[in-house]
Enzyme design. Structure first.
Site, PDB file in Angstrom:
ATOM      1  CE1 TYR A 182      -4.279  -1.406   0.611  1.00 34.32           C
ATOM      2  CE2 TYR A 182      -3.118  -2.860   2.109  1.00 34.32           C
ATOM      3  CZ  TYR A 182      -4.236  -2.552   1.390  1.00 34.32           C
ATOM      4  OH  TYR A 182      -5.318  -3.380   1.434  1.00 34.32           O
TER       5      TYR A 182
ATOM      6  CG  ASN B 115      -8.784   3.044   4.970  1.00 37.16           C
ATOM      7  OD1 ASN B 115      -8.161   2.100   4.481  1.00 37.16           O
ATOM      8  ND2 ASN B 115      -9.852   3.538   4.418  1.00 37.16           N
TER       9      ASN B 115
END
Lengths: 568, 254
Positions: free
Chosen positions: A343, A499
């Site tokens: 990510y 997140n």
């Protein structure tokens, strides 16, 4: 909105290296013929190392050809290398896992082991209560003693055990002040020289902010903060400060005035790098979840080195922030996972976010006359809703089109969360740099998310359903519990706390608002000065380059134990 | 005035296709046929012909509490029978796959009952009672929601939606659950979780490029329609964002 021409594609050289000899604009390719894991030198190294370990310990370990999907190993498609953006260094993905990268560990170590402690309260106690004389000479003597004591040496009592200097050689204390005359009187070895380290305009502002006060920038040993935690830093530091005052000013070790010095060192005069977290997060001060985005943008020093390139300065914050907040904080601290590496790396490899951001800079110049190479509070664009909408729309559409036009780049960022974070970051940075307003930048981020989701009918993983689809409503709000200025938000801000692919970029958006104005600092001038120190193990002006050095195993970290263990 | 769903903005073919899929009043074209057993095999939840495992006794055999909602909402067949909840998960190629994750979710919400969809970037899962699931899955495979090359049924190891296509036009699947036969027909040789099947399940020939482009529900400036060109769509999103932003200030009437 209106597309502008930008012939330079910063990502192309990386794509050509990664997908060598392939047509970057072709939609079709070949798969299933890459030899699985064995195409990767690093995976081969892992397998060889594991075999040796298994022989030695008699317990099985890394065995991807058996354990991965019942015998179907990774590598049915090309296992790509990555260029750490603007470093020119190509690395394997595994080299960017924080466990495999000593520079990444040191980045976090250097933050966690740092506190800033003011000296004024202590000096007032010494002078007014004890009648001691405080002069540049006594301050220098105190600093000499403190640099003896801080790593773990005794200063008052007899027959004390001490730490080996070779294990704590990264531990030291320097001071800084805005008073030029006082700075001249401090021994250079103990001084963070604002005048020399910052561009002239920034130095003037910082000196004014710091004023005549003196602050200690304290870095306790890496090995201590690793064995204990971030909450230890202020305690360890305060203990040695107290002992050093006692020694330097010939105080009685038991007199009540010592309590005043301790209180100043532990509480009243301390700036932590991160605030304590609520019980459900179960972390003390100086842990990643408590670092405000404004503070983080001050820790990273790229705007000091690149004052005329706020995009570059912001992109360095993205790299540093995604590494700390995604890979270490959310990836391991919070989730218990092995790190959300991919990510994060999407935002600081292959110059993809860089290209999208510089497109935004060109658009700002073309349409609004804002020259990002001459950042100035007088030339920023007013942060109206129309301006934010226009900037974010154009930058986001361009980013989507680039992914579409270069299928290898889409394949590079194979996950929607990667693309979502990168596109929204480019939009947010363009808005914050161009307007000098962090909340405007956050607002641009959320328009990007909505536009992305509708255009491709997909976004990131489940978490994006919450954070990014209601973010428009809280990005400009100042309502308690649902809004705050960007500088004061952080990884534990309600909607941001769960997140990946967001927090590092948010920090950069906040920083960008100040870099776009050529501000000397974002939130805390003391922290800005503290991390300008060239004696630190990690160079905070070049986090991405440092991570690249870590990846190719050229970074020299602190806190090593090789002095006290058998040679391997 | 009765509410009339608009399903979504936009003047492009993509926008129109999205509305078509969502609108339950429109019967989507049936492009292929698969048997009930084919569906059961690919889903991999139970052996063909076996009874449905249950999570509770049939509702008719239970003492239902007095509840007005139960009188308003009729249970689905699966719920009536007490079926357990199982799933089907689709992966849709960004190179003109006929449906896409959020599009699937919206469509299912309009057309199906008793479902729990989950939407991600590379896959979309929907969970419901098992016999309902089989019926829904059959529809999702047989209609224009599905293209054998650009749509894939995968429970795990789903990477592929954003990758280039393989030489034979199929979306990448590390597990190669389906393959293109020499007869040009795509066949599943593994179930959605990757377990080898006892027999192949044929799902037809890949659609041609013109069909894929004409039925696509994703904007794509290289292989389809450019998002930028659908100005109404862009304007709608900006409007939504702007209104939400203003709401964040909690405006009140003076």
């Amino acid at each position: 909105m209106g597309k502008i021409e930008r012939s330079q594609k910063l990502f192309l050289s990386a794509l050509k290296e990664k997908f060598e000899g392939q047509d970057q604009e072709a939609v079709k390719t070949t798969f299933y013929n890459f030899g699985g894991l064995k195409q990767s030198p690093r995976k081969r190294e892992f397998m060889k190392a594991a075999k040796g370990i298994e022989m030695e310990r008699g317990i099985s370990m890394y065995d991807p050809e058996h354990c991965h999907l019942g015998g179907l190993p990774m590598g049915q498609r090309q296992l790509m290398t990555y260029e750490v953006s603007q470093s020119g260094v190509f690395v394997e993905g595994d080299d960017l896992h924080f466990v495999n990268n000593a520079a990444m560990q040191q980045f976090w170590d250097d933050i966690r082991r740092t506190v800033v402690v003011g000296m004024d309260l202590a000096h007032a106690t010494l002078q007014k209560r004890l009648g001691k004389e405080v002069t540049p000479e006594t301050i220098n003597e105190y600093l000499h003693i403190l640099n003896h004591a801080m790593p773990g040496a005794a200063v008052v009592q007899e027959h004390m055990v001490e730490t080996h200097p070779g294990l704590v050689d990264d531990c030291y204390v320097k001071v800084f002040t805005g008073d030029d005359a006082m700075a001249d009187d401090i021994e250079p070895q103990f001084l963070i020289n604002i005048e020399k380290l910052f561009p002239a305009e920034q130095a003037e502002v910082l000196k004014k902010e710091v004023g005549k006060s003196i602050y200690q920038a304290i870095h306790i040993p890496t090995i201590v903060s690793r064995t204990c935690d971030g909450g230890t830093t202020s305690r360890w530091s305060a203990m040695q400060i107290g002992m050093s005052f006692i020694a330097a000013y010939r105080m009685c070790a038991g007199e009540a005035a010592v309590a005043d010095l301790s209180y100043a060192a532990k509480h009243a005069g301390v700036s932590q790098m991160a605030s304590i977290l609520p019980a459900r997060r179960a972390r003390g001060p100086n842990e990643p979840g408590g670092i405000k985005f404004g503070v983080f943008s001050d820790i990273v020093q790229a705007n000091r080195k690149y004052p005329n390139d706020p995009a570059r300065a912001s992109l360095e914050v993205v790299g540093a922030g995604t590494m700390l907040f995604d890979q270490i904080w959310l990836g391991s601290y919070m989730s218990g996972g092995v790190g959300f590496t991919q990510y994060a790396t999407a935002a600081y490899t292959d110059n993809i976010l860089d290209e999208y951001t510089y497109y935004g800079m060109d658009y700002l110049k073309d349409k609004y006359g804002y020259d990002f190479k001459n950042p100035n509070p007088d030339t920023i664009v007013a942060p109206t809703q129309d301006v934010v909408n226009d900037l974010a729309t154009e930058v986001n559409l361009n980013a989507m089109e680039q992914y579409e036009q270069y299928p290898t780049m889409m394949e590079d960022h194979f996950g929607g969360s990667q693309r979502a974070g990168v596109m929204a970051a480019a939009c947010g940075l363009t808005c914050s740099i161009g307007t000098g307003n962090s909340n405007a930048g956050l607002n641009g981020w959320y328009l990007s998310m909505l536009m992305h989701k509708e255009g491709w009918s997909r976004l990131g993983f489940f978490g994006y359903d919450l954070q990014d689809q209601c973010g428009s409503a809280n990005s400009l709000s100042m309502e308690p519990d649902r809004g705050l200025m960007g500088e004061l938000r952080g990884p534990n801000y309600p909607n941001y706390a769960m997140n990946v692919g967001h927090q590092g970029e948010y920090a950069a958006i906040v920083g960008g608002a100040h870099y776009g104005r050529n501000d000397a600092f974002c939130f805390d001038p003391l922290i800005k000065v503290t991390f300008a120190d060239p004696s630190l193990s990690f160079d905070f002006a070049e986090p991405r380059r440092e991570f690249a050095k870590g990846a190719i195993r050229e970074f020299k970290p602190a806190g090593e134990r090789s002095l006290i263990i058998p040679a391997r | 005035m009765a509410y009339k769903p608009q399903y979504g903005p936009g003047t492009s073919t993509v926008a129109e296709n999205r509305r078509r899929q969502m609108n339950p009043d429109i019967e989507l074209e049936k492009v292929r046929e698969v048997t009930d057993e084919d569906v059961v095999l690919v889903l991999g939840h139970r052996a063909p012909g076996s009874a449905y495992p249950t999570a509770h006794p049939p509702l008719a055999e239970q003492q239902e509490p007095e509840c007005p909602i139960r009188k308003i909402v009729e249970a689905t067949e699966g719920a009536k029978a007490g079926d357990r909840v199982r799933y089907v998960q689709f992966v849709d190629s960004m190179y003109n796959g006929p449906s896409q994750p959020y599009q699937r979710t919206y469509t299912e919400c309009y057309r199906f009952r008793g479902i729990d969809p989950g939407t991600l970037s590379g896959r979309q899962i929907v969970e419901c009672r098992e016999r309902d699931l089989e019926a829904y899955s059959k529809w999702l495979i047989e209609t224009e929601m599905f293209d054998p090359a650009l749509t894939s049924i995968r429970g795990a190891t789903v990477h592929g939606h954003s990758l280039r296509l393989a030489e034979d036009g199929l979306m990448f699947d590390m597990l190669q659950r389906c393959i293109l036969g020499e007869d040009g027909v795509v066949r599943y040789v593994k179930d959605q979780i990757g377990e080898p099947l006892d027999r192949e399940v044929l799902v037809g020939k890949p659609q041609d490029d013109a069909w894929s482009k004409g039925k696509s529900t994703i904007f794509h400036s290289l292989v389809g329609e450019s998002y930028r060109d659908d100005e109404e769509y862009i304007e709608y999103i900006v409007r939504v964002h702007t209104l939400r932003t203003k709401y964040g200030f909690m405006p009140t009437e003076e």
